[in-house]
Write a protein that holds these residues in place. Structure first.
Motif, PDB file in Angstrom:
ATOM      1  N   TYR A 131       0.856  -1.183   0.000  1.00 24.57           N
ATOM      2  CA  TYR A 131       0.000   0.000   0.000  1.00 24.57           C
ATOM      3  C   TYR A 131       0.893   1.235   0.000  1.00 24.57           C
ATOM      4  O   TYR A 131       1.804   1.351   0.833  1.00 24.57           O
ATOM      5  CB  TYR A 131      -0.898   0.024   1.232  1.00 24.57           C
ATOM      6  CG  TYR A 131      -1.976  -1.037   1.227  1.00 24.57           C
ATOM      7  CD1 TYR A 131      -3.290  -0.733   0.879  1.00 24.57           C
ATOM      8  CD2 TYR A 131      -1.681  -2.351   1.570  1.00 24.57           C
ATOM      9  CE1 TYR A 131      -4.283  -1.702   0.873  1.00 24.57           C
ATOM     10  CE2 TYR A 131      -2.659  -3.334   1.568  1.00 24.57           C
ATOM     11  CZ  TYR A 131      -3.967  -3.005   1.217  1.00 24.57           C
ATOM     12  OH  TYR A 131      -4.942  -3.968   1.208  1.00 24.57           O
ATOM     13  N   LEU A 136       0.197   6.335   2.140  1.00 22.86           N
ATOM     14  CA  LEU A 136      -0.691   6.146   3.274  1.00 22.86           C
ATOM     15  C   LEU A 136      -1.218   7.486   3.775  1.00 22.86           C
ATOM     16  O   LEU A 136      -0.462   8.437   3.972  1.00 22.86           O
ATOM     17  CB  LEU A 136       0.034   5.433   4.412  1.00 22.86           C
ATOM     18  CG  LEU A 136       0.637   4.044   4.124  1.00 22.86           C
ATOM     19  CD1 LEU A 136       1.179   3.441   5.412  1.00 22.86           C
ATOM     20  CD2 LEU A 136      -0.383   3.122   3.481  1.00 22.86           C
ATOM     21  N   MET A 137      -2.516   7.545   4.007  1.00 18.39           N
ATOM     22  CA  MET A 137      -3.115   8.728   4.608  1.00 18.39           C
ATOM     23  C   MET A 137      -2.863   8.756   6.113  1.00 18.39           C
ATOM     24  O   MET A 137      -2.740   9.825   6.718  1.00 18.39           O
ATOM     25  CB  MET A 137      -4.626   8.744   4.332  1.00 18.39           C
ATOM     26  CG  MET A 137      -4.987   8.758   2.855  1.00 18.39           C
ATOM     27  SD  MET A 137      -4.422  10.260   2.019  1.00 18.39           S
ATOM     28  CE  MET A 137      -5.511  11.461   2.782  1.00 18.39           C
ATOM     29  N   ASP A 138      -2.798   7.578   6.715  1.00 18.28           N
ATOM     30  CA  ASP A 138      -2.584   7.447   8.152  1.00 18.28           C
ATOM     31  C   ASP A 138      -1.511   6.386   8.371  1.00 18.28           C
ATOM     32  O   ASP A 138      -1.777   5.197   8.180  1.00 18.28           O
ATOM     33  CB  ASP A 138      -3.890   7.049   8.833  1.00 18.28           C
ATOM     34  CG  ASP A 138      -3.730   6.834  10.338  1.00 18.28           C
ATOM     35  OD1 ASP A 138      -2.623   7.064  10.855  1.00 18.28           O
ATOM     36  OD2 ASP A 138      -4.725   6.440  10.976  1.00 18.28           O
ATOM     37  N   ASP A 140      -2.308   3.126  10.023  1.00 10.32           N
ATOM     38  CA  ASP A 140      -3.208   2.194   9.335  1.00 10.32           C
ATOM     39  C   ASP A 140      -2.571   1.791   8.014  1.00 10.32           C
ATOM     40  O   ASP A 140      -2.586   2.561   7.059  1.00 10.32           O
ATOM     41  CB  ASP A 140      -4.567   2.844   9.086  1.00 10.32           C
ATOM     42  CG  ASP A 140      -5.524   1.913   8.336  1.00 10.32           C
ATOM     43  OD1 ASP A 140      -5.163   0.739   8.106  1.00 10.32           O
ATOM     44  OD2 ASP A 140      -6.625   2.373   7.989  1.00 10.32           O
ATOM     45  N   SER A 182      -4.477   2.334   4.666  1.00  5.98           N
ATOM     46  CA  SER A 182      -5.051   3.647   4.376  1.00  5.98           C
ATOM     47  C   SER A 182      -4.518   4.267   3.099  1.00  5.98           C
ATOM     48  O   SER A 182      -4.829   5.418   2.804  1.00  5.98           O
ATOM     49  CB  SER A 182      -4.797   4.598   5.551  1.00  5.98           C
ATOM     50  OG  SER A 182      -3.404   4.846   5.717  1.00  5.98           O
ATOM     51  N   GLY A 183      -3.727   3.525   2.344  1.00  7.78           N
ATOM     52  CA  GLY A 183      -3.201   4.041   1.086  1.00  7.78           C
ATOM     53  C   GLY A 183      -3.779   3.322  -0.107  1.00  7.78           C
ATOM     54  O   GLY A 183      -4.817   2.655  -0.033  1.00  7.78           O
ATOM     55  N   GLU A 184      -3.114   3.451  -1.224  1.00  9.45           N
ATOM     56  CA  GLU A 184      -3.530   2.818  -2.477  1.00  9.45           C
ATOM     57  C   GLU A 184      -2.912   1.431  -2.565  1.00  9.45           C
ATOM     58  O   GLU A 184      -1.689   1.284  -2.556  1.00  9.45           O
ATOM     59  CB  GLU A 184      -3.085   3.668  -3.663  1.00  9.45           C
ATOM     60  CG  GLU A 184      -3.486   3.112  -5.012  1.00  9.45           C
ATOM     61  CD  GLU A 184      -4.964   3.309  -5.309  1.00  9.45           C
ATOM     62  OE1 GLU A 184      -5.470   2.604  -6.197  1.00  9.45           O
ATOM     63  OE2 GLU A 184      -5.602   4.176  -4.675  1.00  9.45           O
ATOM     64  N   LYS A 185      -3.742   0.424  -2.635  1.00  9.78           N
ATOM     65  CA  LYS A 185      -3.219  -0.938  -2.770  1.00  9.78           C
ATOM     66  C   LYS A 185      -2.677  -1.129  -4.182  1.00  9.78           C
ATOM     67  O   LYS A 185      -3.379  -0.900  -5.173  1.00  9.78           O
ATOM     68  CB  LYS A 185      -4.298  -1.981  -2.496  1.00  9.78           C
ATOM     69  CG  LYS A 185      -3.765  -3.406  -2.547  1.00  9.78           C
ATOM     70  CD  LYS A 185      -4.848  -4.426  -2.216  1.00  9.78           C
ATOM     71  CE  LYS A 185      -4.284  -5.835  -2.244  1.00  9.78           C
ATOM     72  NZ  LYS A 185      -5.316  -6.854  -1.925  1.00  9.78           N
ATOM     73  N   ARG A 232      -8.755  -4.476  13.489  1.00  9.61           N
ATOM     74  CA  ARG A 232      -7.904  -3.352  13.101  1.00  9.61           C
ATOM     75  C   ARG A 232      -6.441  -3.691  13.376  1.00  9.61           C
ATOM     76  O   ARG A 232      -6.123  -4.680  14.046  1.00  9.61           O
ATOM     77  CB  ARG A 232      -8.289  -2.083  13.866  1.00  9.61           C
ATOM     78  CG  ARG A 232      -8.022  -2.115  15.361  1.00  9.61           C
ATOM     79  CD  ARG A 232      -8.505  -0.826  16.027  1.00  9.61           C
ATOM     80  NE  ARG A 232      -8.275  -0.775  17.449  1.00  9.61           N
ATOM     81  CZ  ARG A 232      -7.157  -0.336  18.024  1.00  9.61           C
ATOM     82  NH1 ARG A 232      -6.154   0.105  17.263  1.00  9.61           N
ATOM     83  NH2 ARG A 232      -7.034  -0.314  19.343  1.00  9.61           N
ATOM     84  N   ASP A 270     -10.382  -5.884  -1.451  1.00 10.25           N
ATOM     85  CA  ASP A 270     -10.259  -4.510  -0.952  1.00 10.25           C
ATOM     86  C   ASP A 270     -11.630  -3.910  -0.652  1.00 10.25           C
ATOM     87  O   ASP A 270     -11.825  -3.218   0.349  1.00 10.25           O
ATOM     88  CB  ASP A 270      -9.551  -3.632  -1.986  1.00 10.25           C
ATOM     89  CG  ASP A 270      -8.044  -3.738  -1.871  1.00 10.25           C
ATOM     90  OD1 ASP A 270      -7.575  -4.392  -0.944  1.00 10.25           O
ATOM     91  OD2 ASP A 270      -7.354  -3.166  -2.735  1.00 10.25           O
ATOM     92  N   THR A 285     -12.902  -2.206   2.875  1.00 10.01           N
ATOM     93  CA  THR A 285     -12.970  -0.745   2.965  1.00 10.01           C
ATOM     94  C   THR A 285     -14.328  -0.140   2.666  1.00 10.01           C
ATOM     95  O   THR A 285     -14.608   0.978   3.106  1.00 10.01           O
ATOM     96  CB  THR A 285     -11.942  -0.113   2.003  1.00 10.01           C
ATOM     97  OG1 THR A 285     -12.236  -0.513   0.650  1.00 10.01           O
ATOM     98  CG2 THR A 285     -10.533  -0.576   2.352  1.00 10.01           C
TER      99      THR A 285
END
Length: 796
Positions: free
Chosen positions: A383, A386-388, A391, A394-397, A474, A603, A607
Motif C-alpha cells: 500500500y 498512506l493517509m494514516d 493504518d 489507508s493508502g492505495e493498494k 484493526r 479490498d 474498505t
C-alpha cells in the motif's frame, strides 16, 4: 567415484587449541564468564531444525561423491583461511559461504577475500542503518569486562541477521583481520558497517542435515558450501594415510568438546569407515568433506555421516553482487529473533526520504524471515501513499505487486514482487504480509552479563508505531519488537512523458451487471494520439489478446482523463493477474500494469461501507474459488483466500430445496425433440444450455424451419430472442440462453416450440439446475452450485 585429496601440508607440530578457542554448549542464561570462551555459541536455530518435505523426490541424479575432481579447491576456490588466535570460526565460515556462493554464481573468482573482522565486529557493535529505520536498536559489546568479542564466539544466526541487514560482506583489504586486536580499544569507524558492502544476502536456508541430507547436498552443488556446527573433541581427530593419499578424519560419539563452525564442501557416500581409527570407527560408510579455518593445519577433513556432535542445521547463504537494489528499508536491527504468535496478518510501515526533482524509488523485493518454521504460505501486499501511517491499509493498494508463494526450509527469503511499485519521495508505504501459520520473526532484545556486570547490551526499539499486527478488526502496534520484514528498492529517474507511459489511476469490478474488470489508465500523449495503438492483454499462461485503444471509453477518474479498459472476468479466473499494456503503431510498448479482480473484491470487502456491495463481493469470491476447484484452475491461489467466514459450507441442501422448484418439462417434448437435461456455463454472465435428443436427425435448418422457438422471461413476460441461440452440439440439439445476469439467476424461462400442429413448452431456471445438481453425489459440483446460488441471492 570416491573423492581423494592430498591433505598433508603440515609443516610441523601444531597445538590444535591455539587455533580453536571454543567451549562447551552455552548455558541458557549466559551469565557465567566461562560460557564465553567459544569459537561457536550454539544458537536455538542450530537444533530441532524444521524438516521440509516437498513431496517430490528430486535427488535421483545426486552423485555418490562430490566433487569428482579435487583440483577445484586449488583452481576455483580460495585457499583456506586462518582464524588464529581468535574464536571467530563462525565469521570465517560465514564469509566462506559468501565467497563460495558468489564463485558458483560466476560473479567473482578465487581471488575474492571477504573480511571476517568486519562481520565479527559489527555483529557485536551495531550501527543504525542509512535510512534510520533501526533507530533504537543497540548492540554494544564491553570488551573491558574481561572477555573480548573476538574470543566470545558467535554463530550463523548472528551472521545471517547482520548480512540480511546489508552489513557486509566487505573486502578483506578494507577491514583486514590483522587489525583485530586494535579494535578492542579503538573500534571500527561506523562507515565500514554499510558503505563498503560488495554483495547483498538474498536468502539464508536452515536445512535439517539429519533428515534432509539430500537437500544439503543439492545446495552444496548449487551454492558451493553449507555451514555447520559441531563440538570438536581433539581425541577424535586423527591423521591417516591410505593409497598414498593423506586424509584427516573426524568422528565422535557424543556432544563433548569445543563448539566449532566449518563449511561442508563435498561428500562421499562410499567413504570407508575403515579410514577411521579402529578405536574411533563409525558403524557406516560415508562422510562429509569439511573446509576448516585453521590455516594449513587440518585445512580439509572428512567427517563421518554418523558423527554425533554435528548439530541439526546446515546453513546455506545465497548472495548477489548485481541485484540492482540500492536501499534496504528495515526496522529490525536486532541480532536474535523469534516468531510471533499473536497474528497471521502484520505490516511494516516505511517512509521514503526526500529526493531531487525527477528522482524516485521502485520497490522490487521484500525480505521475510521464518527461521523457526518451514513450508510457510504467504501473501505480500503493498500500500502506497498512506493517509494514516498507523493504518497500513489507508493508502492505495498496488494490486499488480501482490505476490503469493510458499517457502521451503526455515530461513530468510527475498521475494521478488509480481510487479515493482513506484514510491514517491516523502511518502509512507506499507508492506502487509499474511501467512498461513504463526511463523514470521520479530527482533528480540536481551542483555548478556557476567555476574552483575553488563557484557553485551542488545536492545531493540519497541512500540514505535511502525510494526503493526491485525487483531479484533484493526491493526495495532506490536509491543515486543519490530517484524523482520524488509523492503528493497532501486533508485530511479522519472522519464519524460514521451516515454510511452501507462499510469494506472484505479481499477474496479462490475458487480450488478456482467462481471467485468476495469482499469482506469492515463496515457502519455504519444499513445493517446496514436489511432493504431492497441491494448495488449497478457494472461498467466502467456497467451495474448489485442484490442484497439480507441475502442475503449474515454472518461474521467479522480479528475484525470483516462481510458476505461475492460475485460471479461470469468469466475474461475478471478484470482488470475492479467497484465495490460499498450503497443503503439510503431511497435514501441508502454509499461505494463497487472491486477486480478479478486484483489479489488477483497479490498472492497475491507474498505467499503456498503453492506450490499460487500455481500455481492463476498459471494462472487466464493463462487470464483469453488469454480477454480471444480474446473481445477490455479487451486493454490483461490479467489476467496482472504475470507474467514465459510458461507458456502454453512449452507445446507435443505435450504436450497426450500427456496427452489423443479423445472417443469412435462410438455416440452415433441415429435422431433426430447429434452434430456441442462448445464450452466460459468462466464462473466451465466449461460444456460438445454439439451434435446434429435430423434429424427434433422439438420439445424430443418429444425428452425419446422419450429418457431421462443424463450420468455416468465416474470416480465418479455421475449429474450436476442439473448439465446439454437445450435447443434454433436448429435444433440441445444438451446443456449446467454449472459444471464447475476440478479436474474432465479428467473424462470419458458421455452416454447410452435408449429402448425400446436405448441410444446417447458419452464427451466438456473436455480432449477442448481436444485437438481446439489442432490447429486459430487461434492465439488455441490459446493460450486451452492456458491452460485448464494451469488444469485446476494445480487438479486
Amino acid at each position: 567415484m570416491a573423492f581423494k585429496r592430498h591433505l598433508t601440508r603440515m609443516t610441523g607440530l601444531v597445538i590444535v587449541t591455539a587455533f580453536l578457542i571454543s567451549t562447551t554448549p552455552v548455558a541458557a542464561t549466559e551469565n557465567l564468564l566461562q560460557s564465553y570462551h567459544g569459537g561457536y555459541i550454539e544458537s536455538e536455530l542450530d537444533s530441532n531444525t524444521p524438516v521440509y518435505d516437498s513431496g517430490i523426490s528430486t535427488f535421483a541424479e545426486l552423485p555418490l561423491a562430490f566433487p569428482d575432481d579435487a583440483s577445484v579447491f586449488d583452481t576455483m576456490y580460495p585457499q583456506t583461511r586462518d582464524q588464529n588466535p581468535y574464536g571467530t570460526c563462525w565469521s570465517f565460515a560465514s564469509m566462506g559461504l559468501a565467497e563460495y556462493d558468489l564463485i558458483n554464481d560466476g560473479t567473482v573468482d578465487k581471488n575474492v577475500d571477504f573480511s571476517e573482522l568486519q562481520l565479527a565486529y559489527f555483529a557485536y557493535n551495531f550501527v543504525t542503518d542509512p535510512l534510520g529505520g533501526t533507530v533504537g536498536d543497540v548492540a554494544k559489546y564491553h570488551n573491558e569486562n574481561g572477555l573480548s568479542y573476538l574470543q566470545r564466539g558467535g554463530n550463523f544466526e548472528y551472521s545471517s541477521r547482520r548480512l540480511a541487514q546489508w552489513i557486509g560482506p566487505v573486502d578483506e583489504a578494507v577491514v583486514p583481520y590483522a587489525q583485530a586486536d586494535s579494535t578492542l580499544n579503538s573500534g571500527l569507524d561506523d562507515k565500514y558497517a554499510y558503505s563498503y558492502s560488495k554483495a547483498h544476502m538474498k536468502n539464508a536456508y536452515e536445512i535439517n542435515i539429519h533428515e534432509n541430507a539430500d537437500e544439503v547436498k543439492a545446495n552444496i552443488m548449487e551454492h558451493g558450501a553449507a555451514g555447520v556446527m559441531y563440538y570438536h573433541n581433539d581425541s577424535a581427530m586423527r591423521f591417516y594415510s591410505f593409497d598414498s593419499a593423506g586424509h584427516y578424519t573426524y568422528y565422535d560419539t557424543a556432544k563433548r568438546g569445543l563448539g566449532h563452525a566449518v563449511m561442508l564442501v563435498g561428500w562421499d557416500d562410499n567413504f570407508s569407515k575403515e579410514n577411521f581409527p579402529e578405536s574411533m570407527r563409525p558403524e557406516n560408510n560415508g562422510a562429509w568433506l569439511v573446509r576448516n579455518s585453521w590455516g594449513t593445519y587440518c585445512d580439509y577433513f572428512w567427517m563421518s555421516y554418523d558423527n554425533e556432535s554435528l548439530l541439526d542445521t546446515a546453513w546455506v547463504f545465497d548472495f548477489s553482487d548485481d541485484d540492482g537494489l540500492d536501499h534496504n528499508y528495515q526496522l529490525d536491527g536486532g541480532i536474535e529473533v523469534y516468531n510471533t504468535n499473536l497474528t497471521n496478518r502484520l505490516a511494516n510501515v516505511f517512509t521514503v526520504p526526500k529526493k531531487a526533482d525527477g528522482e524516485y524509488e521502485k520497490l522490487r523485493e521484500v525480505s521475510l524471515s521464518f527461521t523457526r518454521i518451514a513450508d510457510v504460505g504467504y501473501t505480500i501486499d503493498v500500500y502506497t501513499d498512506l493517509m494514516d501511517p498507523s493504518d497500513p491499509l489507508s493508502g492505495e493498494k498496488q494490486t499488480q505487486a501482490t505476490t503469493t508463494g510458499n517457502t521451503a526450509f526455515a530461513g530468510i527469503y527475498s521475494v521478488e514482487l509480481a510487479e515493482p511499485v513506484d514510491l514517491k519521495p516523502e511518502s509512507n508505504f506499507a508492506v502487509v504480509v499474511s501467512v498461513d501459520k504463526s511463523a514470521l520473526d520479530y527482533e528480540r532484545a536481551t542483555k548478556i552479563t557476567t555476574g552483575d556486570t553488563l557484557l553485551w547490551d542488545r536492545q531493540v526499539s519497541r512500540g514505535n508505531g511502525k510494526s503493526l499486527y491485525y487483531s479484533s478488526g484493526r491493526y495495532r502496534v506490536y509491543p515486543y519488537g519490530n517484524f523482520c520484514v524488509k523492503a528493497f528498492t532501486s533508485d530511479e529517474t522519472r522519464h519524460a512523458e514521451s516515454e510511452n507511459e501507462l499510469t494506472p489511476e484505479g481499477y474496479s469490478v462490475d458487480l450488478t451487471a456482467l462481471v467485468q474488470a476495469n482499469l482506469y489508465a492515463a496515457f502519455s500523449a504519444d499513445i493517446m494520439e496514436d489511432a493504431g495503438a492497441k491494448v495488449q492483454f497478457v494472461y498467466p499462461d502467456g497467451t495474448c489478446t489485442y484490442r484497439l485503444l480507441s475502442a475503449f471509453e474515454t472518461t474521467e477518474y479522480n479528475n484525470t482523463k483516462v481510458k476505461k479498459i475492460t475485460y471479461e472476468a470469468i469466475p474461475a479466473k478471478l484470482a488470475e493477474r492479467v497484465e495490460i499494456s499498450v503497443i503503439k503503431s510503431d511497435g514501441t510498448k508502454s509499461n505494463g500494469f497487472a491486477f486480478a479482480p479478486a484483489d479489488y473484491l477483497n479490498d472492497l470487502i475491507k474498505t467499503d461501507s456498503d453492506s450490499v456491495s460487500k455481500n455481492i463481493a463476498t459471494a462472487l469470491l466464493n463462487y470464483g474459488a469453488y469454480a477454480q476447484l471444480y474446473f481445477n484452475v490455479d487451486t493454490s491461489n483461490l479467489a476467496n483466500r482472504e475470507l474467514t467466514d465459510d458461507a458456502v459450507g454453512a449452507l445446507t441442501i435443505d435450504e436450497i430445496l426450500k427456496m427452489t422448484v423443479d423445472e417443469n418439462i412435462a410438455s416440452m417434448n415433441n415429435d422431433d425433440l426430447e429434452y434430456i437435461g441442462s448445464s450452466l456455463v460459468c462466464r462473466n454472465g451465466t449461460d444456460m444450455k438445454l439439451y434435446f435428443i434429435n430423434k429424427n436427425s434433422l439438420t439445424l435448418d430443418e429444425i428452425l424451419q419446422k419450429y418457431n422457438i421462443d424463450v420468455t422471461n416468465e416474470k416480465t413476460g418479455r421475449l429474450v430472442s436476442d439473448d439465446f441461440s439454437a445450435e447443434l452440439d454433436g448429435e444433440l440439439f441445444c438451446i443456449r440462453i446467454k449472459s444471464i445476469l447475476p440478479k436474474l439467476l432465479s428467473t424462470d424461462y419458458i421455452i416454447t416450440f410452435s408449429n402448425g400442429n400446436g405448441n410444446s413448452y417447458g419452464v427451466v431456471s438456473p436455480y432449477s439446475y442448481i436444485r437438481s445438481s446439489v442432490q447429486m453425489d459430487d461434492i465439488q459440483l455441490l459446493n460450486l452450485c451452492k456458491a452460485l446460488y448464494l451469488y444469485g441471492c446476494a445480487a438479486s
